[in-house]
Design a protein around this motif. Sequence first.
Motif, short mmCIF file in Angstrom:
data_model
loop_
_atom_site.label_atom_id
_atom_site.label_comp_id
_atom_site.label_asym_id
_atom_site.label_seq_id
_atom_site.Cartn_x
_atom_site.Cartn_y
_atom_site.Cartn_z
N ARG A 241 0.85 -1.19 0.00
CA ARG A 241 0.00 0.00 0.00
C ARG A 241 0.88 1.24 0.00
N ASP A 242 0.70 2.09 -0.99
CA ASP A 242 1.49 3.32 -1.09
C ASP A 242 2.98 3.05 -1.06
N GLY A 243 3.39 1.99 -1.74
CA GLY A 243 4.81 1.70 -1.88
C GLY A 243 5.45 1.00 -0.70
N ALA A 244 4.67 0.61 0.31
CA ALA A 244 5.21 -0.09 1.47
C ALA A 244 4.30 -1.26 1.82
N VAL A 245 4.85 -2.24 2.53
CA VAL A 245 4.11 -3.42 2.95
C VAL A 245 3.55 -3.18 4.35
N TRP A 246 2.24 -3.30 4.47
CA TRP A 246 1.56 -3.10 5.76
C TRP A 246 0.87 -4.38 6.17
N MET A 247 1.01 -4.74 7.45
CA MET A 247 0.34 -5.94 7.96
C MET A 247 -0.29 -5.65 9.31
N PRO A 248 -1.51 -6.16 9.53
CA PRO A 248 -2.19 -5.90 10.80
C PRO A 248 -1.59 -6.71 11.94
N ALA A 249 -1.71 -6.17 13.14
CA ALA A 249 -1.19 -6.86 14.32
C ALA A 249 -2.08 -6.56 15.52
N ARG A 250 -2.11 -7.50 16.43
CA ARG A 250 -2.77 -7.31 17.73
C ARG A 250 -1.71 -7.33 18.81
N VAL A 251 -1.77 -6.33 19.69
CA VAL A 251 -0.85 -6.21 20.81
C VAL A 251 -1.67 -6.04 22.07
N GLU A 252 -1.23 -6.65 23.15
CA GLU A 252 -1.87 -6.46 24.45
C GLU A 252 -0.98 -5.55 25.32
N ILE A 253 -1.59 -4.50 25.85
CA ILE A 253 -0.89 -3.60 26.76
C ILE A 253 -1.32 -3.99 28.19
N ILE A 254 -0.40 -4.51 28.94
CA ILE A 254 -0.66 -5.01 30.29
C ILE A 254 -0.22 -3.96 31.31
#
Length: 258
Positions: A241-254
Amino acid sequence: MKWRDQLDPMEAMLAPINAPLIAALDLAGHLRIAEIGAGGGATTRAIAAATPGSTIEGFDISPDLVEAAKARAGSIARFTLADVASFRPAEKFDRLASRFGVMFFEAPELAFANLHHWLRPGGKLAFAVWGPGKEVAFMASVRDAVAAVIDLPQPDPDAPGPCRYGDPSRLIALLDAAGFRDCAAKTWRGDLQVGGGMTPDAAAEFLLASSSAAGPLADAGAREQAEAHDRMTAVCAANLRDGAVWMPARVEIITATA
């Protein structure tokens, strides 16, 4: 050294996690802050920028990463070589932070009990840990690409590893047992720019080289390595997307309080 070689693109990719982590630290006033598993020091520097006048010290078990962090930070933070699972600082801290640095303890019960001693009474912690592997797209994609060409054992959910606390209740239970109170988790979801902005081919190479599958793949033949690279390149191209690779992620903030 794998992590030092990948520091710049890895820190660029993970930079979006700094904002929710820092917000969870509740940085008010001049504080003594420790970062666990500081790596190259990118999060340490971000914390320092967010709380002028506070004292920041990053801890890591890797001599190479500690030296790299010192070179990058100048005088804005200190960095100490230590195994935080057993190390006791001379003075307690007001805040304890970690971005992806607490999932690899061999004996987590002992490690978190020790870290409880790092905080003064009423001191707070905020840890960022990866969500379930299937919800961290770059990790899942690498595993799928490599597992398609060589046999990969199923990860042991109880063993040290990046998605060990994908179910955050496991980490909350450990913190509670270690003496922390008000333990809670908040989910962050967002897209990460692989390597901070790379072509699909370069992104595939970066992800394969920095993954836990890098060792088994290196032991395989050239044909298997090329096929895994081609598969990852196709995945990265599909996420361009727009010349870069984007991937979704899930993070937990503890978060928790001593």
